[in-house]
Design an enzyme around this catalytic site. Structure first.
Site, short mmCIF file in Angstrom:
data_model
loop_
_atom_site.label_atom_id
_atom_site.label_comp_id
_atom_site.label_asym_id
_atom_site.label_seq_id
_atom_site.Cartn_x
_atom_site.Cartn_y
_atom_site.Cartn_z
N ASP A 80 2.41 6.86 -82.06
CA ASP A 80 2.29 7.59 -83.62
C ASP A 80 0.67 8.60 -83.34
OD1 ASP A 80 1.47 5.09 -84.05
OD2 ASP A 80 1.38 6.12 -86.60
N GLU A 145 1.36 3.55 -86.39
CA GLU A 145 -0.08 2.18 -86.35
C GLU A 145 -0.67 3.01 -86.78
OE1 GLU A 145 -3.98 1.13 -85.06
OE2 GLU A 145 -2.90 3.37 -85.08
N GLU A 146 -0.75 4.44 -87.08
CA GLU A 146 -1.92 5.55 -87.60
C GLU A 146 -1.36 5.48 -89.71
OE1 GLU A 146 -4.09 6.35 -86.80
OE2 GLU A 146 -4.16 6.50 -84.51
N HIS A 363 -8.46 12.52 -83.93
CA HIS A 363 -8.59 11.95 -85.01
C HIS A 363 -9.31 13.60 -84.71
CE1 HIS A 363 -7.33 8.61 -86.32
NE2 HIS A 363 -6.97 8.51 -85.01
#
Length: 392
Positions: A80, A145-146, A363
């Site tokens: 993810d 996870e994010e 990110h």
């Protein structure tokens, strides 16, 4: 075109296939299919558990294993990604474009590129050694996870434990290197504890302060007590614990009203001198000492699933460091810096280290990694496998 998982550029092709799945958490959009399709022809048994939690979206995960005997080395990661953001990308964030030696796309660094390198290294290792290599290899890959990380690695590990799965060591492929591949191995992480502090007063008109009780001076007094002295001086492998205030609010837009409450939120990143419980007790002690009988307050410490932990620098850490040195010429720093990761869950199952790509653009708009680094990281993981399973 599907990736040729045995080609010299297998890691790049796999990374492109993964990036082309717009798997913004909690969506999968085919990303775990890419992983499964790479591993299944090599003889891995594949499981795809989906976990649920009230109030959170159901999340798919993947567990794969080849071999049942000998030591088991686990590769862990997530497919993810965070949203692409509102900035203008030079390349479509979900196209997997290559330009000037760089692979662009959301997740290129964090951490579809790392997952691709793990896959490519493992498939090349099995091509060299065959299925009878003297041990077992497993993959723990999550799609959560994010996000809140409630239906991901923590539940996947519990699911595996209840099935009788046992692991000896784990490599988590997070982007650990600040600027150059080979700079840093993460051998632990600081813990995280969040607190909400509320000071109680009595609302009133600013012209009649004797009829009110302003909570703001009390909040300043208590906040000062928390930061006036360091929590500690650091430990052998950790920097000093650090408390940061993140919000201060009285909920009062009026200029002629003394508010009834004043609130502040803080977060502590703490080292292995503390547990969440002992740190919470120290915070409360400081507040009570500063408040005395003059300040009324409440403290809400949010339950933490992120304790500080350390993987002791042992033979496995040395093995990984030597693989990095052999491929890059660099001696990696053994670090515990940065935020939390899924290593906080894995450390309860087996010793875990983190090593992956350069995280400089993770990110960000135009997230990218060097194609050459994909090749080098694949080679490093290959060296780890060869050393971990030396054969006869």
């Amino acid at each position: 075109m599907p990736a040729d998982h045995h080609a010299p550029d297998a890691a790049l092709r796999l990374a492109q296939d993964l990036i082309r799945c717009p798997s913004v958490t909690p969506e999968d959009r085919g990303a775990l299919d890419v992983v499964a399709d790479a591993l299944r022809p090599a003889g891995f048994a594949i499981e795809r558990p989906v976990f649920a939690e009230p109030g959170y979206p159901d999340t798919p995960n993947l567990y794969a294993r080849i071999g049942q005997n000998g030591p088991c080395l686990v590769f862990a990661g997530h497919t993810d990604v965070v949203p692409e953001g509102e900035g203008a990308w030079r390349h479509d964030p979900f196209a997997g474009a290559v330009a000037d030696g760089m692979l662009y796309g959301r997740g290129a660094a964090d951490m579809k590129g790392g997952v691709a390198c793990m896959l490519a290294a493992t498939l090349a290792f099995l091509d060299r050694r065959g299925a009878d290599f003297g041990g077992s290899i497993a993959f723990l890959i999550t799609g959560d996870e994010e996000g809140p990380a409630v239906n991901g690695t923590v539940k996947l590990l519990d699911w595996a434990r209840r099935r009788g799965e046992r692991f000896d060591h784990c490599v988590l492929g997070e982007p650990t290197n600040p600027g150059r591949l080979g700079e840093m191995i993460k051998i632990g992480r600081r813990g995280s504890l969040t607190g909400k502090l509320t000071v109680l007063g009595r609302q009133g008109h600013v012209a009649y302060p004797h009829k009110a009780e302003n909570p703001i001076p009390g909040l300043l007094r208590l906040a000062s007590a928390l930061i006036a002295e360091p929590l500690d001086r650091g430990t052998a492998h950790f920097d000093a614990s650090n408390l940061e205030f993140t919000t201060v609010d009285v909920g009062n837009p009026a200029t002629n009203v003394i508010p009834s409450t004043a609130r502040a939120t803080f977060n502590v990143r703490f080292n292995d001198d503390w547990t969440a419980e002992s740190l919470g007790a120290e915070i409360r002690r400081r507040l009570e000492q500063a408040a005395g009988n003059a300040v009324r307050f409440t403290l809400d410490l949010q339950p933490s699933n992120a304790p500080a932990f350390l993987t002791r620098p042992d033979a496995f850490v040395t093995l990984v460091a030597e693989a990095i040195r052999a491929e890059t010429g660099l001696t990696p720093t053994l670090s515990t810096t940065g935020g939390t990761s899924d290593a906080r869950f894995i450390k309860d199952a087996c010793p875990v280290i983190e090593f992956g790509l350069v995280g400089e653009t993770m990110h960000q708009v135009d997230e990218c990694v060097a194609v050459a680094d994909l090749e080098r990281l694949t080679a490093i993981y290959g060296r780890v496998l060869d050393a971990y399973f030396p054969g006869s």
